[in-house]
Design an enzyme around this catalytic site. Structure first.
Site, PDB file in Angstrom:
ATOM      1  N   GLY A 182       0.762  -1.243   0.000  1.00 34.96           N
ATOM      2  CA  GLY A 182       0.000   0.000   0.000  1.00 34.96           C
ATOM      3  C   GLY A 182       0.788   1.285   0.000  1.00 34.96           C
ATOM      4  CD  GLU A 239       0.503  -9.076   1.528  1.00 31.68           C
ATOM      5  OE1 GLU A 239      -0.417  -8.273   1.240  1.00 31.68           O
ATOM      6  OE2 GLU A 239       0.287 -10.183   2.035  1.00 31.68           O
ATOM      7  N   GLY A 289       3.416  -3.426  -3.953  1.00 28.29           N
ATOM      8  CA  GLY A 289       3.241  -3.623  -5.388  1.00 28.29           C
ATOM      9  C   GLY A 289       3.627  -2.341  -6.108  1.00 28.29           C
ATOM     10  NE  ARG A 310      -3.329   3.653 -10.906  1.00 24.80           N
ATOM     11  CZ  ARG A 310      -3.183   4.907 -10.546  1.00 24.80           C
ATOM     12  NH1 ARG A 310      -2.705   5.796 -11.389  1.00 24.80           N
ATOM     13  NH2 ARG A 310      -3.470   5.295  -9.337  1.00 24.80           N
ATOM     14  CB  CYS A 338     -16.675   4.379 -28.736  1.00 22.67           C
ATOM     15  SG  CYS A 338     -15.877   4.141 -30.316  1.00 22.67           S
ATOM     16  CD  GLU A 339     -17.258   3.549 -22.741  1.00 26.50           C
ATOM     17  OE1 GLU A 339     -17.859   4.310 -21.959  1.00 26.50           O
ATOM     18  OE2 GLU A 339     -17.692   2.446 -23.096  1.00 26.50           O
TER      19      GLU A 339
HETATM   20  C1  LIG Z   1      -3.070  -5.017  -4.030  1.00 28.19           C
HETATM   21  C2  LIG Z   1      -2.530  -5.641  -2.819  1.00 28.19           C
HETATM   22  C3  LIG Z   1      -1.242  -5.340  -2.383  1.00 28.19           C
HETATM   23  C4  LIG Z   1      -0.350  -4.329  -3.061  1.00 28.19           C
HETATM   24  O1  LIG Z   1      -0.815  -3.038  -2.935  1.00 28.19           O
HETATM   25  P1  LIG Z   1       0.113  -1.829  -3.446  1.00 28.19           P
HETATM   26  O2  LIG Z   1      -0.689  -0.631  -3.134  1.00 28.19           O
HETATM   27  O3  LIG Z   1       0.324  -2.016  -4.887  1.00 28.19           O
HETATM   28  O4  LIG Z   1       1.371  -1.895  -2.667  1.00 28.19           O
HETATM   29  C5  LIG Z   1      -0.754  -6.005  -1.276  1.00 28.19           C
HETATM   30  N1  LIG Z   1      -1.502  -6.917  -0.618  1.00 28.19           N
HETATM   31  C6  LIG Z   1      -2.750  -7.222  -0.996  1.00 28.19           C
HETATM   32  C7  LIG Z   1      -3.513  -8.228  -0.238  1.00 28.19           C
HETATM   33  C8  LIG Z   1      -3.307  -6.597  -2.102  1.00 28.19           C
HETATM   34  O5  LIG Z   1      -4.556  -6.889  -2.464  1.00 28.19           O
END
Ligand SMILES: *Cc1c(COP(=O)(O)O)cnc(C)c1O
Length: 417
Positions: free
Chosen positions: A242, A276, A278, A315, A345-346
């Site tokens: 996150g 985690e 991303g 996004r 087409c949106e």
């Molecule tokens: C999407 C997600 C992440 C990664 O979130 P980021 O904002 O990209 O870091 C981590 N854990 C879970 C369970 C997720 O669904």
């Protein structure tokens, strides 16, 4: 200066590392995603190093960008992954990932996905509801296996982010309500084929402050201590992903401050810490290259119609998200305010509103910060084949995904006899 270290100007031309982006457009066409290997590795290493010797595992959230070439970077550096489907697990294994470093999250895991993960021998299932635990226990029993489990607890913390990417509020579909988690943890001892190994939470995405993370962590640690007092040992704490990135004016904390804040909250407890991330690993390691197809000047607006669209980068349409849009060859001759829109087409098919640019037909633009939730959220809407993906490494260029063809796209369809 572009403001994005991996993609910067030299002599008024935008480069990815040491490669001119216009060269990539010539060779591979547009729209085309371009990633920087150095930026990916630097981002991973910043997270990893910040743990400073503490037992940890950085589990890249595959859904941010699931290209095999990207997944392949993390395993050799000791990294793990967070997956949310059987498909993502298969990708990870194909890219040489270690199953013992895979966590499996998601609210709707199917029995066949559970079987695949049990067969592979993953590190942990992040279970999001009691009925899921019932099904997992049954599936594991049928396979004569014990499923390692964390409960994903919803700590009811406001992540102060876009409502669509907030996941840790009690009204969100994610996780087990905080007040029920302790009871479910204790009753999980009655399931013969699951073994509790961890405690998990994930409160949302694109967080630009540390406070919500620290608040969630505090609640989770309170629960951890209560569980241990009641004789339920916990091996690892998964604090989710996150951490936000800079798209425009945001100033999210650096990864090292984020990790330091989590470590300091966990203090002397000896659990292994999982995170985690991303977006923070891949977001600013990628751009989407696109070419101006037409300029349309109306009495009300100037439109730049480009060859990338909402199907390539969803996004802006989905979250009204802002992405910086930069000219690949800088030119300040005739600056106008443009609506940067795609061919779909949106009316929601836009990539940027009210951008001050000097543009001519055929010009190349780079849509910045497109490494996360770009290609992985792309679709074939309007029967548009998906873009090519390229990785730059110093002065080298690697095609890591071919542009999709229309034939591939319709291959599974059948006309009635
Ligand atoms: C999407 C997600 C992440 C990664 O979130 P980021 O904002 O990209 O870091 C981590 N854990 C879970 C369970 C997720 O669904």
């Amino acid at each position: 200066m572009s403001g994005f270290p991996a993609f910067d100007y030299r002599n008024a031309r935008l480069y990815g590392e040491s490669v001119q982006l216009d060269r990539i457009a010539e060779e591979f066409g547009t729209p085309c995603y371009v990633y920087s290997r150095a930026a990916l590795i630097a981002a991973y290493e910043e997270f990893d190093a910040a743990f400073a010797g503490r037992d940890h595992l950085v589990c890249y959230a595959v859904k941010a960008n699931s290209n095999l070439a990207i997944l392949n970077f993390f395993a050799p550096r000791g990294g793990g992954v967070d997956t949310v489907s059987g498909g993502e697990l298969l990708r990870v294994l194909k890219a040489g990932g270690d199953p013992q470093k895979v966590v499996f999250s998601g609210v709707g895991k199917q029995p066949d996905e559970m079987r695949a993960a049990l067969a592979a021998g993953i590190l942990c299932f992040n279970v999001e509801a009691e009925p899921e635990l019932v099904v997992l226990d049954r599936v594991a029993g049928e396979m004569n296996k014990i499923a390692p489990v964390s409960l994903r607890v919803n700590p009811d913390v406001d992540a102060k982010t876009h409502p669509y990417i907030s996941t840790g509020l009690k009204e969100n579909k994610f996780g087990i309500p905080f007040d029920e988690a302790e009871r479910l943890y204790l009753s999980s001892r009655e399931f013969a084929n699951v073994r509790i190994t961890g405690l998990d939470c994930h409160i949302g995405s694109q967080l630009t402050e540390l406070d919500p993370f620290v608040e969630a962590c505090g609640k989770i640690l309170g629960l951890l201590d209560r569980l241990e007092t009641q004789g339920l040992p916990i091996d690892h704490l998964d604090l989710g992903g996150g951490l936000g990135i800079r798209y425009a004016g945001e100033s999210p904390p650096p990864a090292r401050d984020y990790v330091a804040a989590l470590c300091s909250a966990v203090g002397q407890r000896n659990q292994r810490i999982l995170i985690e991330p991303g977006r923070a690993l891949v977001g600013n390691a990628g751009v989407l290259l696109t070419r101006v197809a037409y300029l349309k000047h109306t009495p009300y607006r100037n439109f730049a119609i480009v060859d990338a669209a909402m199907n390539d980068l969803m996004r802006p349409a989905l979250y009204d998200a802002y992405h910086e849009i930069l000219p690949v060859i800088a030119n300040r001759n005739d600056i106008k305010t443009y609506q940067i829109v795609g061919p779909v087409c949106e009316t929601g098919d836009f990539l940027g509103h009210d951008r001050k640019l000097s543009l001519a037909q055929g010009d190349l633009l780079a849509i910045m910060s497109a490494g996360a939730y770009g290609m992985s959220m792309s679709s074939n809407y309007n029967t548009r084949p998906r873009a090519a993906e390229v990785m730059v490494d110093g002065d080298r260029i690697h095609l890591i995904r071919e542009r999709e063809s229309i034939e591939q796209l319709i291959a599974g369809e059948k006309i009635l006899p």
